[in-house]
Design a protein around this motif. Structure first.
Motif, PDB file in Angstrom:
ATOM      1  N   SER A  88     -15.784  35.507 -92.294  1.00 41.79           N
ATOM      2  CA  SER A  88     -14.895  34.868 -93.222  1.00 41.79           C
ATOM      3  C   SER A  88     -13.580  35.056 -92.693  1.00 41.79           C
ATOM      4  CB  SER A  88     -15.114  35.917 -94.568  1.00 41.79           C
ATOM      5  OG  SER A  88     -14.061  35.635 -95.545  1.00 41.79           O
ATOM      6  N   ILE A 143     -12.991  38.345-103.319  1.00 42.14           N
ATOM      7  CA  ILE A 143     -14.318  39.470-103.172  1.00 42.14           C
ATOM      8  C   ILE A 143     -15.451  38.523-103.889  1.00 42.14           C
ATOM      9  CG2 ILE A 143     -15.039  41.196-104.846  1.00 42.14           C
ATOM     10  CD1 ILE A 143     -12.149  42.133-104.363  1.00 42.14           C
ATOM     11  N   LEU A 146     -17.291  36.575-101.489  1.00 44.80           N
ATOM     12  CA  LEU A 146     -18.100  37.532-100.721  1.00 44.80           C
ATOM     13  C   LEU A 146     -19.427  37.673-101.634  1.00 44.80           C
ATOM     14  CD1 LEU A 146     -18.878  38.946 -98.123  1.00 44.80           C
ATOM     15  CD2 LEU A 146     -17.576  40.712 -99.239  1.00 44.80           C
ATOM     16  N   GLN A 173     -11.984  41.394 -99.441  1.00 42.13           N
ATOM     17  CA  GLN A 173     -13.446  41.503 -98.856  1.00 42.13           C
ATOM     18  C   GLN A 173     -13.708  42.772 -98.257  1.00 42.13           C
ATOM     19  OE1 GLN A 173     -13.218  37.874 -96.729  1.00 42.13           O
ATOM     20  NE2 GLN A 173     -14.285  36.730 -98.546  1.00 42.13           N
TER      21      GLN A 173
END
Ligand code: F6P
Length: 571
Positions: A88, A143, A146, A173
């Motif tokens: 990411s 977040i 994810l 994250q």
């Protein structure tokens, strides 16, 4: 010790934001000199560690951590049930996460395995092709994306990439992983030492990037978190982490994932020597690529002339090399304040070949039309000899390339080629001859047949990245978009860019920081005096204001009739 490594050299800046002493006068250089400077900057990636100042790509600690992370990937590959590896990042870091995850999933499919690699790019798939800088500041968005990517997974190896150790999206994250160690193991990939991670407050969060890194450091010894943070030296254009930061990201991800694949599928153990050899193969890639510096300089010159005349540069690519063209083109807007039409990339099969999470994005507008067919329909009819077209391909695509080259040649003679080949492929020589005749110049990059096919594939990708970064950076330098080695046309669309803009004003005006910030705020909010409201707002609010203003302005530029502009915007 090299100049930039000295503690007195730009001491307040992290490595990724320092200016590179090698490129101080890059704005006045010829195409040939620009390429030579870029080569020297790229070579810094592989310089050995001197003293204990900075870890480097080949430092013992870095190699050891790469091996440990590769072993974690191996575990996921060997016991895939409930497992996932997530890559990411924001901007280029997310785009390279996409490129790597797609490439290794493709390899898994050839072995009848289901996909085990996932990518996340801040702002979603549209960020693969255009600049989406606001989401980079949004830790909660990080977040949420994810969680979404990991639904139903019980063991996740999360590799968060932030070249500058600064993106709140990634910090969020990593923090989430630290809070859920039963599922997530966090890995941070970036190119500043941990103590230089950003301590900028993140709105709505109790952590900063720096505090997250500190928590990770406490877990490193128990192998519950991993930090891969070598320095690769300042960028050729200050802060342009798409360049060396991006290249080193690609190198490290490739090395980690391919070591894990080899361990899983060919019983090749993950060794120190193997990791170093793979890294050295990339050092060789730099040599092989820059051996063509004359040819690259010719491309920089051609592209620079097109941009100076207000014309465009088009990359027509095949396979994953085309994706590197798309990535390079997408970066020109935020880096140089370019229009998306200035440098564009196209890939043969469009979205069916791109195979991105969200599928075709063509409905988002012409910027998202990326197939060769789109190029033929919408762009080719508008081209003249003043536009530069660059074909990027391997010997596997030669017959398709000849056909397209003939069509393009009908509209512009300013056609160039970058051809990656191995000496084995003499069969396509006749067709390559045809292409050479149709093109004004051809850069031929030759790869050794002694190297494995998968390594050559990765080397070609890095080589293409270096070459296209040189073309687009060099062309914009020739157009005058850089002052010394600083991006001047920077849009203040997130907190990192806000801080960078303030520093730039300070450097250029020699006024104190608070005065420069004041001047920046006046410019952003278009006021002569700062109100209490403005002065008390946080950086994110200012970045929002700057973004909204620049979006409104660009809408008005495209549609000067206010009613039409408002209606188009609302729809
Ligand atoms: O904010 C824009 C940008 O600088 C991009 O150019 C870059 O690719 C992205 O941020 C990500 O930066 P980092 O990897 O340092 O988080």
């Amino acid at each position: 010790m090299r100049e930039w490594e000295s503690p007195d050299y730009e001491p307040r800046l992290p490595v990724s934001e320092k200016s590179n002493p090698l490129t101080r006068d890059i704005d006045r250089a010829s195409a040939c000199c620009i390429v030579r400077m870029l080569q020297a900057c790229d070579a810094q990636m592989f310089q050995e560690e001197t003293g204990a100042t900075y870890q480097r790509l080949l430092s013992d600690r870095v190699v050891q951590t790469v091996m440990e992370v590769a072993r974690r990937v191996e575990v996921v590959l060997k016991e895939p049930q409930g497992g996932l590896v997530v890559l990411s990042g924001c901007g280029t870091s997310g785009r390279l996460a996409f490129l790597t995850a797609s490439g290794f999933n493709r390899e898994l499919r050839t072995r009848d395995h289901s996909s085990l690699f996932s990518y996340i790019v801040a702002g979603g798939d549209r960020a693969l092709l255009s600049s989406q800088e606001a989401p980079e500041d949004d830790a909660n968005l990080g977040i949420l994306s994810l969680k979404k990517a990991c639904e139903g997974k019980t063991r996740v190896l999360f590799i968060g990439i932030s070249c500058g150790l600064s993106a709140p999206f990634v910090a969020g994250q990593l923090d989430f992983c630290l809070q859920h160690p039963e599922v997530y193991t966090p890995v941070l990939l970036g190119f500043n030492p941990p103590h230089q991670a950003s301590d900028e407050p993140i709105p709505g969060c109790t952590f900063t990037f720096h505090s997250v890194v500190q928590r990770m450091q406490e877990l490193v010894r128990r192998e519950e978190a991993f930090l891969i943070t070598p320095a690769v030296g300042p960028e050729a254009v200050s802060g342009s982490s798409r360049m060396k930061g991006g290249s080193a990201t690609k190198i490290l991800l490739d090395v980690i994932l391919s070591a894990a694949h080899a361990a899983t599928f060919t019983n090749t153990p993950i060794t120190y020597k193997g990791v170093v050899q793979h890294m050295r193969a990339y050092e060789k890639t730099l040599e092989v690529t820059y051996a063509q510096s004359e040819g690259i300089a010719a491309l920089v010159e051609a592209a620079g002339q097109s941009l100076c005349r207000g014309r465009r540069v088009c990359y027509l690519g095949w396979g994953s090399l085309a994706v590197l063209g798309l990535i390079d083109a997408s970066e020109c807007e935020p880096t140089f304040g370019a229009d998306y039409e200035d440098v564009r990339g196209f890939t043969r099969g469009g979205y069916s070949e791109l195979n991105n999470n969200e599928g075709p994005l063509t409905s988002l507008g012409s910027q998202f039309c990326i197939a060769h067919q789109d190029f033929l329909r919408f762009v080719l009819p508008t081209l003249s000899d003043q536009d530069t077209v660059l074909l990027i391909y391997t010997q596997d695509d030669v017959s398709d390339v000849v056909t397209l080259a003939r069509t393009v040649r009908g509209k512009t003679s300013n056609l160039h080629a970058v051809h990656h080949h191995t000496d084995e492929h003499a069969a396509a020589a006749a067709q390559q001859e045809d292409i050479n005749k149709l093109c004004l110049s051809t850069v031929r990059v030759t790869w050794s047949t002694a190297t494995s096919e998968s390594l050559v594939h990765m080397q070609r990708e890095l080589s293409t990245k270096l070459l296209l970064n040189a073309v687009s950076t060099g062309a914009h330098i020739l157009k005058g978009k850089i002052y010394q080695n600083h991006m001047i046309d920077v849009q203040v669309t997130n907190s990192k860019l806000y801080r960078r803009a303030t520093r730039l004003l300070q450097k250029l005006s020699a006024h104190p920081e608070h005065r420069c910030e004041e001047a920046l705020l006046k410019a952003i909010h278009r006021v002569d005096e700062l109100t209490a409201d403005i002065s008390s707002s946080d950086v994110t609010t200012h970045a929002h204001a700057a973004r909204d203003r620049s979006m409104a302005e660009s809408h008005l530029e495209q549609e000067p009739i206010i009613r039409e502009a408002v209606e188009a915007w609302l729809s």
